[in-house]
Scaffold this active site. Structure first.
Site, PDB file in Angstrom:
ATOM      1  N   ASP A  62      -6.273   5.024   2.200  1.00 50.62           N
ATOM      2  CA  ASP A  62      -6.391   3.739   2.070  1.00 50.62           C
ATOM      3  C   ASP A  62      -7.827   3.309   2.335  1.00 50.62           C
ATOM      4  OD1 ASP A  62      -3.648   1.575   1.716  1.00 50.62           O
ATOM      5  OD2 ASP A  62      -5.744   0.658   2.603  1.00 50.62           O
ATOM      6  N   HIS A  95       0.856  -1.171  -0.111  1.00 51.13           N
ATOM      7  CA  HIS A  95       0.176  -0.040   0.101  1.00 51.13           C
ATOM      8  C   HIS A  95       0.879   1.195   0.167  1.00 51.13           C
ATOM      9  CE1 HIS A  95      -3.976  -2.004   0.973  1.00 51.13           C
ATOM     10  NE2 HIS A  95      -2.976  -3.058   1.303  1.00 51.13           N
TER      11      HIS A  95
END
Ligand code: UDP
Length: 511
Positions: free
Chosen positions: A156, A54
């Site tokens: 995220d 990520h």
């Protein structure tokens, strides 16, 4: 499992440290877009989940936005700072600013080891603790928003509470899933239609309904959460993610239109939220240093690696790497070693294991010269971009898939968990740029069950069978499309232009 705490503001963690770096873009045309439509400079916050898969694309995304004249601030925790800093420092001399702001991660307070600031460092049973600790960063994040007043928060999917934080300050939150449109569409169809209920055994295939392609899966390839109506370990978290997705201003994708046009359209219809495809993000890394320094420090010297690759013929080696999270059992590692050897192909094999008792007797001696083993972290993009790489044996993490696509390399697919079984289908059934090893079992850790014969067969199929040229030529075509997408006027370039325009007009009406 205590996920309710995700929504509770607990304690004040206000130990953020401010670092300011100048950032430069070396691609000269980027300066042209520095002043974007004469508007005031936009300021974006980027807040990735603390996991390599990520943080790496988020850093690329931050660089990309900065290259288009946006002021960028990355939010992370102290122990993750080095992942971002080097790349930013390396580029600072050309004068575009990227800030990093650090927020304390309450690991110990949540019964995690002191240095556990990355998701892959948390054991399976401590995942809820990790997400709870992440949610406790809320107050510090809000203080930063209050102080900096950014125009937009890109955060995220695993930080669902950030939608609320953004709303509090009337700024749009854009969610970053780090996966494909295809995977989102498959997941949505499975949740809605529950097609796995229509089969009589775990191994019987079912068709995922209402998709542009006929996609078949088995129950064993779904996560426990996807198969169950009951509240399981991660289900509250996943529910929170879905809810926050739908309340977000939109979603940004590390993908490009030409890769999955049917699914960009399908997603828009099904989810009804704005989205922008702006990838492949890894293509913003144009020189060797940028390609080497992604995520962890490389375990191999780049010159040594390139020298080895240079000594091989074009498209002659197999690159084997399973991302940053997956661990196989010893038995599976042994099968993999035997499969690689039986394929007869030269290879680079990246692995991280604590002991190597599984290594077949004499394996390294027998494969010396043919095989290069990297113990630890590989400079993946540097390797994939080398012309000697002929196939990528991958766990189908979305970053890895896009990096392979950008390099024009066919795949041998070996999904293990998360949405990797869906990503496999993009490769084998939609792009048709690879063949699978026949992985059937979704498993968060300790994956096994794939036999050496199947591994050797899939590698040979992609490397040397009569189908190999087809895989290769389709992969090359996608590489061309990927590169065109990010050039000025390309679909991803335009996607980012649209995103910036959208946020600009949101900001001008919001104030
Ligand atoms: N990666 C790397 N070297 C390694 C292992 C992984 O550079 O030895 C990078 C890879 O290029 C990708 C990311 O780590 O950008 C892994 O993301 P992916 O989505 O493929 O898998 P995950 O690790 O999230 O399962």
């Amino acid at each position: 499992m205590g996920f309710g705490l995700l929504y509770i503001i607990v304690t004040v963690y206000n130990h953020s440290i401010h670092f300011c770096f100048c950032f430069q873009l070396r691609h000269h045309s980027l300066f042209l877009s520095r002043i974007f439509h004469n508007m005031d400079q936009l300021h974006f916050f980027f807040f990735p989940m603390m996991a390599q898969g990520h943080m790496i694309p988020t850093l690329d995304m931050a660089k990309l936005f900065a290259s288009r004249g946006v002021k960028v601030t990355i939010i992370t925790t102290p122990l993750n700072e080095p992942i971002f800093c080097k790349a930013i420092q390396r580029n600072k001399h050309l004068g575009i600013e990227i800030d990093i702001r650090l927020i304390k991660f309450p690991a110990v307070e949540n019964d995690l080891p002191e240095d556990c600031e990355r998701l892959d460092l948390a054991s399976d049973d401590k995942l809820p603790n990790f997400f709870r600790a992440a949610a406790m960063m809320k107050e510090s994040l809000e203080q930063l928003i209050e102080e900096c007043r950014p125009n937009c928060l890109v955060s995220d999917m695993f930080l669902p509470w950030t939608t609320h934080s953004a709303a509090k300050f009337n700024i749009p939150r854009i969610v970053f899933h780090g996966t494909s449109y295809f995977a989102q569409c498959v997941g949505a169809s499975i949740r809605l239609n529950k097609p796995f209920k229509n089969v009589s055994s775990d191994s019987e295939t079912f068709v995922v309904p209402n998709l542009p392609h006929q996609i078949k899966l088995t129950r064993t390839q779904l996560s426990p959460n996807e198969q169950s109506d009951e509240e399981l370990g991660m289900s509250k978290m996943i529910k929170a993610v879905r809810e926050s997705d739908s309340k977000s201003y939109g979603a940004v994708f590390n993908s490009f239109n030409e890769l999955e046009p049917d699914y960009v359209e399908h997603y828009t219809k099904v989810f009804g939220i704005k989205s922008w495809a702006i990838g492949p993000l890894s293509l913003c890394n144009r020189d060797i240093e940028d390609k080497v320094e992604r995520g962890n420090k490389s375990s191999i010297d780049k010159h040594e690696c390139l020298k080895w690759l240079d000594s091989k013929k074009p498209s002659s080696i197999v690159y084997v790497c399973f991302g940053s999270v997956i661990y196989f059992t010893a038995a599976q590692m042994q099968e993999l070693a035997m499969g690689l050897e039986a394929s007869g192909q030269d290879f680079i094999w990246v692995f991280r294991t604590n002991n190597e008792d599984w290594m077949p007797e004499g394996f390294e001696e027998r494969t010396r010269g043919k095989g290069l083993i990297i113990r630890g972290w590989a400079p993946q993009v540097l390797i994939l971009d080398h012309e000697s790489v002929g196939a990528f044996v991958t766990h189908c993490g979305w970053n890895s898939i896009l990096e392979g696509v950008s390099a024009g390399v066919p795949f041998v697919t070996w999904p293990v968990f998360a949405e990797q079984f869906f990503n496999e289908k993009t490769v084998t059934d939609v792009m048709r740029t690879g063949a699978g090893v026949g992985s059937m079992q979704w498993r968060r850790s300790g994956s096994e069950g794939v036999k050496s014969e199947a591994i050797a067969k899939a590698i040979k199929r992609v490397m040397v069978s009569e189908e190999a040229d087809g895989f290769r030529s389709r992969a090359k075509a996608y590489k061309e499309m990927a590169r065109q997408a990010i050039e000025e006027g390309g679909s991803s370039y335009t996607g980012l232009t649209t995103l910036l325009q959208d946020i600009s007009s949101y900001s001008s009406t919001a104030h």
